[in-house]
Design an enzyme around this catalytic site. Structure first.
Site, PDB file in Angstrom:
ATOM      1  N   LYS A   1       0.831  -1.213   0.000  1.00 34.88           N
ATOM      2  CA  LYS A   1       0.000   0.000   0.000  1.00 34.88           C
ATOM      3  C   LYS A   1       0.871   1.270   0.000  1.00 34.88           C
ATOM      4  O   LYS A   1       0.623   2.197  -0.754  1.00 34.88           O
ATOM      5  CB  LYS A   1      -0.935   0.018   1.230  1.00 34.88           C
TER       6      LYS A   1
ATOM      7  N   ARG B   1      11.281  -1.705  11.393  1.00 31.46           N
ATOM      8  CA  ARG B   1      10.156  -1.390  12.276  1.00 31.46           C
ATOM      9  C   ARG B   1      10.044  -2.435  13.381  1.00 31.46           C
ATOM     10  O   ARG B   1      10.248  -3.612  13.150  1.00 31.46           O
ATOM     11  CB  ARG B   1       8.849  -1.361  11.462  1.00 31.46           C
TER      12      ARG B   1
ATOM     13  N   ARG C   1      -0.347  -9.577  13.253  1.00 31.70           N
ATOM     14  CA  ARG C   1      -0.939  -8.543  12.393  1.00 31.70           C
ATOM     15  C   ARG C   1      -1.788  -9.184  11.284  1.00 31.70           C
ATOM     16  O   ARG C   1      -2.836  -8.662  10.915  1.00 31.70           O
ATOM     17  CB  ARG C   1       0.163  -7.677  11.790  1.00 31.70           C
TER      18      ARG C   1
HETATM   19  P1  AMP Z   1       0.768   0.104   9.321  1.00 32.12           P
HETATM   20  O1  AMP Z   1       1.884   1.078   9.236  1.00 32.12           O
HETATM   21  O2  AMP Z   1      -0.412   0.467   8.462  1.00 32.12           O
HETATM   22  O3  AMP Z   1       1.215  -1.328   9.112  1.00 32.12           O
HETATM   23  O4  AMP Z   1       0.217   0.196  10.836  1.00 32.12           O
HETATM   24  C1  AMP Z   1       1.054  -0.143  11.939  1.00 32.12           C
HETATM   25  C2  AMP Z   1       0.199  -0.353  13.178  1.00 32.12           C
HETATM   26  O5  AMP Z   1      -0.475   0.868  13.507  1.00 32.12           O
HETATM   27  C3  AMP Z   1      -0.905  -1.396  13.044  1.00 32.12           C
HETATM   28  O6  AMP Z   1      -0.436  -2.717  13.300  1.00 32.12           O
HETATM   29  C4  AMP Z   1      -1.885  -0.918  14.123  1.00 32.12           C
HETATM   30  O7  AMP Z   1      -1.427  -1.253  15.426  1.00 32.12           O
HETATM   31  C5  AMP Z   1      -1.796   0.585  13.990  1.00 32.12           C
HETATM   32  N1  AMP Z   1      -2.759   1.140  13.016  1.00 32.12           N
HETATM   33  C6  AMP Z   1      -2.490   1.769  11.842  1.00 32.12           C
HETATM   34  N2  AMP Z   1      -3.602   2.166  11.225  1.00 32.12           N
HETATM   35  C7  AMP Z   1      -4.636   1.757  12.006  1.00 32.12           C
HETATM   36  C8  AMP Z   1      -6.044   1.855  11.896  1.00 32.12           C
HETATM   37  N3  AMP Z   1      -6.634   2.439  10.847  1.00 32.12           N
HETATM   38  N4  AMP Z   1      -6.790   1.320  12.914  1.00 32.12           N
HETATM   39  C9  AMP Z   1      -6.211   0.752  13.995  1.00 32.12           C
HETATM   40  N5  AMP Z   1      -4.889   0.614  14.139  1.00 32.12           N
HETATM   41  C10 AMP Z   1      -4.095   1.114  13.157  1.00 32.12           C
END
Ligand code: AMP
Length: 219
Positions: free
Chosen positions: A14, A162, A173
């Site tokens: 994404k 990360r 996840r």
């Molecule tokens: P990402 O960078 O999109 O992989 O997000 C990293 C982490 O941030 C996720 O594993 C969640 O813990 C949190 N997170 C990001 N976006 C959301 C969302 N829209 N709703 C809930 N948690 C989120």
């Protein structure tokens, strides 16, 4: 205002698609809740402190926290801009919030690009991912190695892994995605917004498919 949602499991690309679209087309506001949350954590804000433990475990941050940051950002955003939502919405409640918020601005979602990705590809991508501390550019130790190990090609910043890109948290996840986010696919399919794409086809041909769709809408 053009509104695009990028939907897919962690590691489906994404962020990469968002960066490419911004580079190729310009004018898009990249709206990535994961990046916004990591920034809050880095600055030690109240939202950051609330979110940190969930993120470390690979669980979703509660909807009410997400809703707070999303509302704040949309209020300050450019009303005329095109938006690319990346990693948001992740629950039905968040999807409702987005619809309401856009409707209040006389807008709606134009496309939901769903990036279908096999599990083994996700694991390989996430375990090797490295991110620039300064500009957020993404690399991979094998697929997209930086010219100099540990150094960002774009800005010279330091690359890091990360905290949630370890095997145990990745597995969690993916479970969370299957339980809480996957149901959005059928929601958007029913609304006629979903465009399913194979994220494992190479980024150039993936972008060509996305571009063709976007152009068909503006033709
Ligand atoms: P990402 O960078 O999109 O992989 O997000 C990293 C982490 O941030 C996720 O594993 C969640 O813990 C949190 N997170 C990001 N976006 C959301 C969302 N829209 N709703 C809930 N948690 C989120």
């Amino acid at each position: 205002m053009k509104v695009v949602v990028l939907l897919g499991p962690p590691g489906s690309g994404k962020g990469t698609v968002a960066e490419r679209l911004r580079g190729d087309r310009g004018g898009y506001v990249h709206f990535a809740t994961g990046d916004m949350l990591r920034e809050e954590v880095a600055h030690g804000t109240e939202v950051g402190r609330e979110a940190e433990d969930y993120m470390k475990r690979g669980e979703l941050v509660p909807d009410e926290v997400i809703i707070r940051i999303v509302e704040k950002r949309l209020e300050t955003g450019d009303q005329e801009a095109a938006y690319l939502f990346d990693g948001f919405p992740r629950t039905l409640a968040q999807a409702d919030l987005l619809d309401e918020s856009l409707a209040g601005r006389g807008s709606k979602i134009d496309f939901v690009f769903f990036l279908a990705t096999p599990r083994e590809v996700i694991l390989q991508r996430l375990t090797g991912r490295r991110v620039c501390k300064d500009c957020g550019a993404s690399f991979h130790v094998i697929n997209i190695p930086p010219k100099v190990e540990g150094v960002c090609d774009a800005c010279g910043g330091e690359l890091y892994q990360r905290k949630d890109d370890n095997e145990e948290t990745i597995a969690n996840r993916l479970d969370v995605y299957n339980r809480q986010t996957e149901s959005l696919i059928s929601r958007y399919e029913e609304k006629g917004l979903l465009v399913s794409l194979d994220s494992d086809q190479g980024v150039d041909s993936l972008m060509a498919e996305i571009e063709a769709k976007l152009q068909s809408a503006s033709a």
